[in-house]
Design a protein around this motif. Structure first.
Motif, PDB file in Angstrom:
ATOM      1  N   HIS A  93      -0.109   3.954   0.850  1.00 52.42           N
ATOM      2  CA  HIS A  93      -0.169   3.348   2.071  1.00 52.42           C
ATOM      3  C   HIS A  93      -1.443   2.800   2.467  1.00 52.42           C
ATOM      4  CE1 HIS A  93       3.853   4.187   3.801  1.00 52.42           C
ATOM      5  NE2 HIS A  93       3.744   5.058   3.249  1.00 52.42           N
ATOM      6  N   PRO A 137      -3.230  -2.600   3.107  1.00 59.61           N
ATOM      7  CA  PRO A 137      -4.203  -3.291   3.924  1.00 59.61           C
ATOM      8  C   PRO A 137      -5.263  -3.749   2.988  1.00 59.61           C
ATOM      9  CG  PRO A 137      -3.644  -1.106   5.078  1.00 59.61           C
ATOM     10  CD  PRO A 137      -3.270  -1.155   3.699  1.00 59.61           C
ATOM     11  N   GLY A 177      -3.781  -6.791   1.494  1.00 57.33           N
ATOM     12  CA  GLY A 177      -3.503  -7.958   2.574  1.00 57.33           C
ATOM     13  C   GLY A 177      -4.932  -8.439   2.996  1.00 57.33           C
ATOM     14  N   GLU A 178      -6.120  -7.886   3.149  1.00 57.18           N
ATOM     15  CA  GLU A 178      -7.323  -8.078   3.430  1.00 57.18           C
ATOM     16  C   GLU A 178      -7.824  -9.240   2.078  1.00 57.18           C
ATOM     17  OE1 GLU A 178     -10.438  -9.330   5.709  1.00 57.18           O
ATOM     18  OE2 GLU A 178      -8.803  -8.074   6.309  1.00 57.18           O
ATOM     19  N   HIS A 222      -6.029 -12.319   2.120  1.00 54.80           N
ATOM     20  CA  HIS A 222      -6.531 -13.030   3.286  1.00 54.80           C
ATOM     21  C   HIS A 222      -7.659 -13.943   2.838  1.00 54.80           C
ATOM     22  CE1 HIS A 222      -7.443 -14.315   7.470  1.00 54.80           C
ATOM     23  NE2 HIS A 222      -8.295 -13.732   7.398  1.00 54.80           N
ATOM     24  N   PRO A 261      -3.823 -10.186   7.349  1.00 55.45           N
ATOM     25  CA  PRO A 261      -4.043 -10.174   8.472  1.00 55.45           C
ATOM     26  C   PRO A 261      -4.122 -11.320   9.550  1.00 55.45           C
ATOM     27  CG  PRO A 261      -5.798  -9.358   7.134  1.00 55.45           C
ATOM     28  CD  PRO A 261      -4.910 -10.032   6.270  1.00 55.45           C
ATOM     29  N   PRO A 301      -4.923  -6.738  15.626  1.00 52.76           N
ATOM     30  CA  PRO A 301      -4.028  -5.754  14.735  1.00 52.76           C
ATOM     31  C   PRO A 301      -2.636  -6.569  15.190  1.00 52.76           C
ATOM     32  CG  PRO A 301      -5.502  -4.456  16.283  1.00 52.76           C
ATOM     33  CD  PRO A 301      -5.882  -5.828  16.600  1.00 52.76           C
TER      34      PRO A 301
END
Length: 182
Positions: free
Chosen positions: A24, A28, A31-32, A35, A151, A157
């Motif tokens: 999990h 992120p 994703g980061e 981004h 993000p 958030p």
């Protein structure tokens, strides 16, 4: 005694919980990273094969903007993938020994996460980010693309941008983060 060499079932349960937590935590990171490579992107779009052939692994499809516009398209077969843009060294270090500029390595990490918990960690792409073709395909029983959210543009958030746009991730910079421009 014989049982002192044996491990309880709870040891396996504890290890599975740790592995799921680590898997999990990679979403992120992906994703980061994407981004940073595509600052106006909102989604890394993934697909699965239409027909299950024993290899139901995810495939890189595209990077999309907040309203579903394609910012970067990956080739279907993965043979002609160009290197992705560079990211800061601190993010690159988190990918070691993989290279976040190499699409094959990005896919490898996502695939490793997906193998740990198939159909659990990576969610379907929301309808507002689907193309008209994907919506039609889905209506005919086709598979819905998957999406890893990048993000929010305002760096808050997910969910905290609702006053400015109502979409998550937010496609615009919140008025609290930057002056609103008509």
């Amino acid at each position: 005694m014989f049982t002192n060499r044996l491990r309880p079932v709870s040891a396996l349960d504890d290890a599975v919980v740790k592995v799921h937590g680590a898997a999990h935590a990679m979403v992120p990171l992906v994703g980061e990273t994407l981004h940073r490579q595509f600052p106006t992107g909102a989604w890394l779009v993934l697909t699965r094969p239409e027909k299950y052939d024993g290899h139901d692994h995810v495939r890189l499809h595209s990077v999309r903007g907040p309203l579903g516009e394609t910012l970067h398209r990956f080739t279907d077969d993965g043979t002609m993938w160009e290197q992705l843009p560079a990211v800061p060294e601190d993010i690159t270090a988190l990918w070691s020994p993989l290279d976040p500029r190499n699409p094959c390595h990005v896919l490898e990490l996502i695939d490793r996460v997906d193998v740990i918990a198939p159909y659990e960690i990576v969610d379907m792409l929301p309808e507002y980010a689907l193309t008209a073709e994907e919506i039609g395909h889905q209506a005919q029983g086709g598979r819905t693309p998957l999406g890893i959210p990048l993000p929010c543009a305002c760096r808050r958030p997910a969910g905290e941008c609702l006053p400015c746009c109502g979409l998550s991730p937010c496609p615009v910079v919140c008025s609290e983060c930057a002056p609103w421009q008509p």
